[in-house]
Each structure stands twice: as structure tokens, then as C-alpha cells.
Design an enzyme around this catalytic site. Structure first.
Site, PDB file in Angstrom:
ATOM      1  N   SER A   1      16.940 -67.256 -39.333  1.00 54.29           N
ATOM      2  CA  SER A   1      16.579 -67.146 -40.655  1.00 54.29           C
ATOM      3  C   SER A   1      17.743 -66.443 -41.377  1.00 54.29           C
ATOM      4  CB  SER A   1      15.266 -66.253 -40.944  1.00 54.29           C
ATOM      5  OG  SER A   1      15.166 -66.257 -42.198  1.00 54.29           O
TER       6      SER A   1
ATOM      7  N   TYR B   1       9.837 -58.828 -40.443  1.00 53.66           N
ATOM      8  CA  TYR B   1      10.246 -60.039 -40.301  1.00 53.66           C
ATOM      9  C   TYR B   1      11.899 -60.019 -40.024  1.00 53.66           C
ATOM     10  CZ  TYR B   1      11.135 -65.293 -40.526  1.00 53.66           C
ATOM     11  OH  TYR B   1      11.600 -66.385 -40.507  1.00 53.66           O
TER      12      TYR B   1
END
Length: 265
Positions: free
Chosen positions: A146, A159
Site C-alpha cells: 500500500s 496500518y
């Protein structure tokens, strides 16, 4: 093995984790459209069965956070033939809180599925990938990370930490496999409209919808799948180390235009 010989060989086989929805499901579908054999792997057996019935892929139910499941997957893959591509797609975000207030349980879950899940799959399946590379001349390990693994943002600490670690894992693996005919590819998407936010917000549909509200053309799962399949179908001497894929409306995780895109001047 020459390129001509490889083209005449039997269809190559890819394994995709997190295949029951979103990017994983789209990647399975696209590989099948391109004539690949595919092993779809996920926790939700009902969705895997439906995907297999629709696409002709094979499937195996496994949770990448389970050592026993991954060991069973390793045995299954070794018994059914060589592997040419591993797509580490299983992952996810849980919660959107500050570092101070974030849940340790959420942080542990994110680290386990994103980082340790990737490590488990790589360790278990590298022998089969090496067999596949010996057969076809090359093999691939593709990991979906990501942009959150490259740029931190507020309330994304858990995250961010998991995806930064996954990015580092991929970078180290590429160094360690140097000299072998194995490409290590990282695909780092930005905003993709899937059930990602719904999972992050524990099923709160309104909160998930608000993430994409007003954004012109966020990425789709199909967009990311195109990047994955393109990377592994390039000539075997070409490696896309890192591919960052974002919608035009997104400049960074925290820099996003909501509304029509217009030229200035």
C-alpha cells in the site's frame, strides 16, 4: 529455456491469497482470462467455491495467519505441481485511531495478516516456486502492499507500521533471492474502492462509504489486478520492483480531491 519453448509449455500456475473478494478475486479472474492455472486461497470457502465454479480456478481454504493452514497449503501445492507465481494479497486494516488510543489487538491482527502472513506464504511456497522457475525459466513473488507502507498519515499508525514492515520484508527478500531467476514485485495501491474500508470500520457501511464520497474514479480491484498480471507477463529479464498505483484524484494518502477534476489557468 528459450522464450519460444516457454510459450509452448503447459499453462503456468499462479497462487493468489486473499482471493475471495476485492483485489484477490479480480486477480484470479484476470489470470484465468489470460489462460493461467490459478489456485485461489482464502478463508471463506463459500466464496472460493463460487469463484472456482465461475472461472475454472482451483481453490484451497487457508488462513494466512494459521501455521497449520499454511503447512497444509504447502503440501497441497507440492502434490499438485510446480508453482510459477505467488501473489501475496491477503491483508487488511483494522480501525483508524491515533497511536496513543489504538487497540493493541487491532495492531497485532494487522501485523499478523500483512507481515507474518506474507512471511508464512513465502517460506512455505518458495520450494515450489523454485521448481516452477526451473521449468519455465522464471518465477515471481508479487506482494500487494500500500502507499500506506511508504507515507505515514494521521490515525493510520497501526496500518502504516504493518505495511512499512511488509515493504521492508519485500525489499530484503529481493536482495536475498538475487542470483535466482525469481522476480520480487511490490504493487503499492492507493485508494481502491473495495470492501477494504468496510472491514476497517467493522461493517459500518456509512463510514466506509464516506471514504470514497465525492472522489472521481477511485481505483477498482480490476485496475490493481491489471498491474499484477502485467508485471508477471513481462519478459523474464524485466522486473518491476515497485509499482505505485493511485487514482488521479489522489496525490498522497492525505492529499485527495473530492469533486470534479478541472484544469487551472
Amino acid at each position: 529455456m528459450t522464450q519460444q519453448t516457454a510459450e509452448k509449455a503447459a499453462p503456468r500456475r499462479a497462487l493468489v491469497t486473499g482471493a475471495s473478494s476485492g483485489i484477490g478475486e479480480a486477480t484470479v479472474r484476470l489470470f484465468r482470462e489470460h489462460g493461467w492455472e490459478v489456485v485461489a486461497v482464502a478463508r471463506r470457502e463459500d466464496r472460493l467455491r463460487a469463484l472456482a465454479d465461475e472461472t475454472g480456478a482451483s481453490w484451497f481454504r487457508a488462513d494466512v495467519t494459521s501455521d497449520a493452514d499454511i503447512e497444509a497449503l504447502r503440501r497441497h501445492v507440492e502434490e499438485t505441481g510446480p508453482l510459477h507465481v505467488l501473489v501475496n494479497n491477503a491483508g487488511g486494516a483494522f480501525g483508524l485511531d491515533t497511536v496513543e488510543e489504538g487497540s493493541l489487538d487491532d495492531w497485532q491482527r494487522m501485523y499478523d495478516v500483512n507481515v507474518l502472513g506474507t512471511k508464512r506464504a513465502v517460506s512455505a511456497l518458495l520450494p515450489s516456486l523454485r521448481r516452477g522457475a526451473d521449468e519455465a525459466g522464471s518465477g515471481d513473488i508479487v506482494t500487494i502492499t500500500s502507499i500506506a507502507g511508504h507515507i505515514a498519515y494521521e490515525k493510520g499508525g497501526g496500518y502504516n507500521a504493518a505495511k512499512f514492515a511488509q515493504h521492508a520484508l519485500v525489499a530484503a527478500l529481493r536482495l536475498e533471492l538475487n542470483g535466482e531467476p525469481l522476480r520480487v514485485v511490490e504493487i503499492a495501491p492507493g485508494m481502491v474502492k473495495t470492501d477494504f474500508s468496510l472491514v476497517r470500520f467493522d461493517g459500518d457501511q456509512a463510514r466506509a462509504d464516506a471514504v470514497y464520497e465525492g472522489v472521481v474514479a477511485p481505483l477498482t480491484a480490476d485496475d490493481v489486478a491489471e498491474a499484477v498480471v502485467h508485471a508477471v507477463e513481462l519478459p523474464p529479464h524485466v522486473n518491476l520492483d515497485l509499482v505505485t498505483v493511485k487514482p488521479v484524484a489522489q496525490a498522497q494518502p492525505y492529499k485527495l480531491t473530492r469533486g470534479e477534476l478541472t484544469t487551472r489557468g
